[in-house]
Design a protein around this motif. Structure first.
Motif, PDB file in Angstrom:
ATOM      1  N   PHE A  95      12.772  -1.929 -10.570  1.00  0.00           N
ATOM      2  CA  PHE A  95      12.191  -0.588 -10.691  1.00  0.00           C
ATOM      3  C   PHE A  95      10.712  -0.615 -11.069  1.00  0.00           C
ATOM      4  O   PHE A  95       9.930   0.236 -10.643  1.00  0.00           O
ATOM      5  N   ALA A  96      10.312  -1.597 -11.872  1.00  0.00           N
ATOM      6  CA  ALA A  96       8.945  -1.614 -12.381  1.00  0.00           C
ATOM      7  C   ALA A  96       7.919  -1.910 -11.296  1.00  0.00           C
ATOM      8  O   ALA A  96       6.732  -1.612 -11.457  1.00  0.00           O
ATOM      9  N   ALA A  97       8.370  -2.494 -10.177  1.00  0.00           N
ATOM     10  CA  ALA A  97       7.456  -2.831  -9.093  1.00  0.00           C
ATOM     11  C   ALA A  97       7.205  -1.654  -8.157  1.00  0.00           C
ATOM     12  O   ALA A  97       6.386  -1.753  -7.240  1.00  0.00           O
ATOM     13  N   LEU A  98       7.905  -0.546  -8.389  1.00  0.00           N
ATOM     14  CA  LEU A  98       7.843   0.592  -7.472  1.00  0.00           C
ATOM     15  C   LEU A  98       7.012   1.714  -8.083  1.00  0.00           C
ATOM     16  O   LEU A  98       7.469   2.429  -8.976  1.00  0.00           O
ATOM     17  N   ASP A  99       5.785   1.867  -7.601  1.00  0.00           N
ATOM     18  CA  ASP A  99       4.960   2.982  -8.062  1.00  0.00           C
ATOM     19  C   ASP A  99       5.210   4.205  -7.169  1.00  0.00           C
ATOM     20  O   ASP A  99       6.012   4.164  -6.239  1.00  0.00           O
ATOM     21  N   ASP A 100       4.514   5.294  -7.447  1.00  0.00           N
ATOM     22  CA  ASP A 100       4.725   6.522  -6.684  1.00  0.00           C
ATOM     23  C   ASP A 100       4.472   6.313  -5.196  1.00  0.00           C
ATOM     24  O   ASP A 100       5.194   6.847  -4.346  1.00  0.00           O
ATOM     25  N   ALA A 101       3.454   5.542  -4.871  1.00  0.00           N
ATOM     26  CA  ALA A 101       3.113   5.320  -3.468  1.00  0.00           C
ATOM     27  C   ALA A 101       4.255   4.620  -2.732  1.00  0.00           C
ATOM     28  O   ALA A 101       4.571   4.960  -1.575  1.00  0.00           O
ATOM     29  N   GLN A 102       4.889   3.636  -3.382  1.00  0.00           N
ATOM     30  CA  GLN A 102       6.001   2.932  -2.754  1.00  0.00           C
ATOM     31  C   GLN A 102       7.194   3.866  -2.554  1.00  0.00           C
ATOM     32  O   GLN A 102       7.840   3.858  -1.499  1.00  0.00           O
ATOM     33  N   TRP A 103       7.489   4.684  -3.543  1.00  0.00           N
ATOM     34  CA  TRP A 103       8.590   5.632  -3.410  1.00  0.00           C
ATOM     35  C   TRP A 103       8.342   6.616  -2.261  1.00  0.00           C
ATOM     36  O   TRP A 103       9.235   6.859  -1.439  1.00  0.00           O
ATOM     37  N   LEU A 104       7.146   7.153  -2.199  1.00  0.00           N
ATOM     38  CA  LEU A 104       6.832   8.113  -1.133  1.00  0.00           C
ATOM     39  C   LEU A 104       6.858   7.453   0.240  1.00  0.00           C
ATOM     40  O   LEU A 104       7.295   8.062   1.223  1.00  0.00           O
ATOM     41  N   LYS A 105       6.428   6.196   0.305  1.00  0.00           N
ATOM     42  CA  LYS A 105       6.441   5.487   1.575  1.00  0.00           C
ATOM     43  C   LYS A 105       7.865   5.292   2.084  1.00  0.00           C
ATOM     44  O   LYS A 105       8.154   5.470   3.279  1.00  0.00           O
ATOM     45  N   GLU A 106       8.784   4.939   1.185  1.00  0.00           N
ATOM     46  CA  GLU A 106      10.182   4.740   1.590  1.00  0.00           C
ATOM     47  C   GLU A 106      10.813   6.049   2.059  1.00  0.00           C
ATOM     48  O   GLU A 106      11.543   6.077   3.053  1.00  0.00           O
ATOM     49  N   LEU A 107      10.536   7.129   1.360  1.00  0.00           N
ATOM     50  CA  LEU A 107      11.062   8.428   1.775  1.00  0.00           C
ATOM     51  C   LEU A 107      10.465   8.863   3.100  1.00  0.00           C
ATOM     52  O   LEU A 107      11.157   9.415   3.963  1.00  0.00           O
ATOM     53  N   ASN A 108       9.171   8.600   3.279  1.00  0.00           N
ATOM     54  CA  ASN A 108       8.502   9.020   4.505  1.00  0.00           C
ATOM     55  C   ASN A 108       8.948   8.195   5.703  1.00  0.00           C
ATOM     56  O   ASN A 108       8.855   8.647   6.844  1.00  0.00           O
ATOM     57  N   GLN A 109       9.450   6.994   5.467  1.00  0.00           N
ATOM     58  CA  GLN A 109       9.912   6.150   6.563  1.00  0.00           C
ATOM     59  C   GLN A 109      11.384   6.377   6.896  1.00  0.00           C
ATOM     60  O   GLN A 109      11.780   6.280   8.057  1.00  0.00           O
ATOM     61  N   ASN A 110      12.176   6.708   5.895  1.00  0.00           N
ATOM     62  CA  ASN A 110      13.624   6.739   6.095  1.00  0.00           C
ATOM     63  C   ASN A 110      14.249   8.129   6.072  1.00  0.00           C
ATOM     64  O   ASN A 110      15.411   8.268   6.461  1.00  0.00           O
ATOM     65  N   LEU A 111      13.518   9.125   5.639  1.00  0.00           N
ATOM     66  CA  LEU A 111      14.046  10.490   5.588  1.00  0.00           C
ATOM     67  C   LEU A 111      13.250  11.461   6.447  1.00  0.00           C
ATOM     68  O   LEU A 111      13.806  12.148   7.304  1.00  0.00           O
ATOM     69  N   MET A 112      11.948  11.504   6.258  1.00  0.00           N
ATOM     70  CA  MET A 112      11.148  12.572   6.850  1.00  0.00           C
ATOM     71  C   MET A 112      11.058  12.558   8.381  1.00  0.00           C
ATOM     72  O   MET A 112      11.015  13.633   8.996  1.00  0.00           O
ATOM     73  N   PRO A 113      11.033  11.400   9.060  1.00  0.00           N
ATOM     74  CA  PRO A 113      11.027  11.461  10.523  1.00  0.00           C
ATOM     75  C   PRO A 113      12.239  12.215  11.068  1.00  0.00           C
ATOM     76  O   PRO A 113      12.114  13.038  11.985  1.00  0.00           O
ATOM     77  N   ALA A 114      13.422  11.954  10.508  1.00  0.00           N
ATOM     78  CA  ALA A 114      14.622  12.653  10.955  1.00  0.00           C
ATOM     79  C   ALA A 114      14.524  14.142  10.660  1.00  0.00           C
ATOM     80  O   ALA A 114      14.859  14.987  11.504  1.00  0.00           O
ATOM     81  N   VAL A 115      14.059  14.490   9.471  1.00  0.00           N
ATOM     82  CA  VAL A 115      13.927  15.903   9.098  1.00  0.00           C
ATOM     83  C   VAL A 115      12.999  16.624  10.071  1.00  0.00           C
ATOM     84  O   VAL A 115      13.311  17.722  10.564  1.00  0.00           O
ATOM     85  N   ARG A 116      11.868  16.012  10.364  1.00  0.00           N
ATOM     86  CA  ARG A 116      10.887  16.669  11.238  1.00  0.00           C
ATOM     87  C   ARG A 116      11.398  16.817  12.670  1.00  0.00           C
ATOM     88  O   ARG A 116      11.233  17.874  13.301  1.00  0.00           O
ATOM     89  N   LEU A 117      12.022  15.767  13.193  1.00  0.00           N
ATOM     90  CA  LEU A 117      12.507  15.828  14.574  1.00  0.00           C
ATOM     91  C   LEU A 117      13.672  16.808  14.696  1.00  0.00           C
ATOM     92  O   LEU A 117      13.749  17.574  15.660  1.00  0.00           O
ATOM     93  N   ASP A 118      14.589  16.772  13.732  1.00  0.00           N
ATOM     94  CA  ASP A 118      15.699  17.724  13.767  1.00  0.00           C
ATOM     95  C   ASP A 118      15.180  19.159  13.753  1.00  0.00           C
ATOM     96  O   ASP A 118      15.630  20.011  14.525  1.00  0.00           O
TER      97      ASP A 118
END
Length: 260
Positions: A95-118
């Motif tokens: 957990f300590a290696a994950l800053d806000d940028a890393q969290w947002l990057k993972e969400l933007n890669q694995n969640l948001m493309p599907a949300v936008r296309l749907d």
């Protein structure tokens, strides 16, 4: 008895369709007679005949708009949407290696493309009263590895929850929504990982495979899935032959998840 999947002439968009599972899905749908548009950041070196490739970055809203605009301009609507795009570049270290940028990057890669296309393509499906959406999740949402996949697993869990909510909303209107959650799949990227681990451990490729399987708690089947096997499952699920299946998650993991 004929097992024609009744897919000929349907229209599909597959994201992440130039490598790994995505490429296998594109091939499988194309072989079944589906008209396919697929997208990745760059076109493949060996394109599949008849498949339309749109080069775009789906990690951005602009890239998603470019893809959906191309689909609607070409067809005016769509019958099948398979959201394969995903992955992780988060560092190990817990957990300590994950800053806000890393969290947002993972969400933007694995969640948001599907949300936008749907969001962009569902209205056409609802207007015609039919369609199928598949979200490719991961068993990591059930079996996160604290050292390395916390953010990725969390993003996939968000995708699965979103997918279930969407299914409850649109299935009564004729659009089926499904999740496919692979375990370890032996893609080119996975082969490279196994080779790297093998080199670090002073063993051969099979030894590298064993290291990965052990990190997952074992795979009862004794091997990873093949991209074609995941693609075959998805091809069946989007077909009219699976017309009563909606809202469900389908694991393809060789028995890795040890619980019901």
């Amino acid at each position: 008895m004929s097992f024609d999947l009744q897919l000929k002439g349907l229209r599909a968009l597959v994201t992440g369709g130039t490598k790994g599972v995505g490429a296998a899905v594109v091939q499988g749908l194309s072989d079944a007679g589906v008209e396919v548009i697929t997208t990745a950041r760059s076109e493949p070196k060996n394109p599949i005949e008849g498949v339309v490739y749109v080069a775009a970055d789906l990690l951005t809203a602009e890239g998603a708009a470019e893809v959906t605009g191309s689909v609607l301009k070409r067809w005016g609507g769509i019958d099948i949407l398979v959201n394969v795009l995903g992955g992780s570049s988060a560092p190990g270290g817990g957990f300590a290696a994950l800053d806000d940028a890393q969290w947002l990057k993972e969400l933007n890669q694995n969640l948001m493309p599907a949300v936008r296309l749907d969001r962009a393509l569902l209205p056409a499906m609802l207007a015609q009263g039919s369609g199928v959406i598949v979200h490719v999740s991961s068993i990591q949402r059930l079996l996160p590895l604290p050292e390395s996949t916390t953010a990725y697993a969390s993003a996939k869990a968000a995708l699965s929850t979103y997918s279930k909510a969407l299914s409850k909303e649109v299935t009564p209107k004729g659009v089926r929504v499904l999740r496919v959650s692979p375990g370890w799949v032996e893609t080119d990227a996975s082969v490279a990982l196994a080779q790297r681990l093998a080199s670090q451990a002073g063993t051969d490729y099979e030894g590298g495979r064993q290291i990965i399987m052990q990190s997952l708690g074992g795979i009862p089947l004794g091997r990873p899935a093949k991209p074609q096997e995941v693609a075959d499952l998805i091809t069946f699920l989007v077909s009219p032959r699976a017309g009563s299946i909606s809202g469900s998650e389908h694991l393809i993991d060789g028995g890795t998840v040890p619980t019901v």
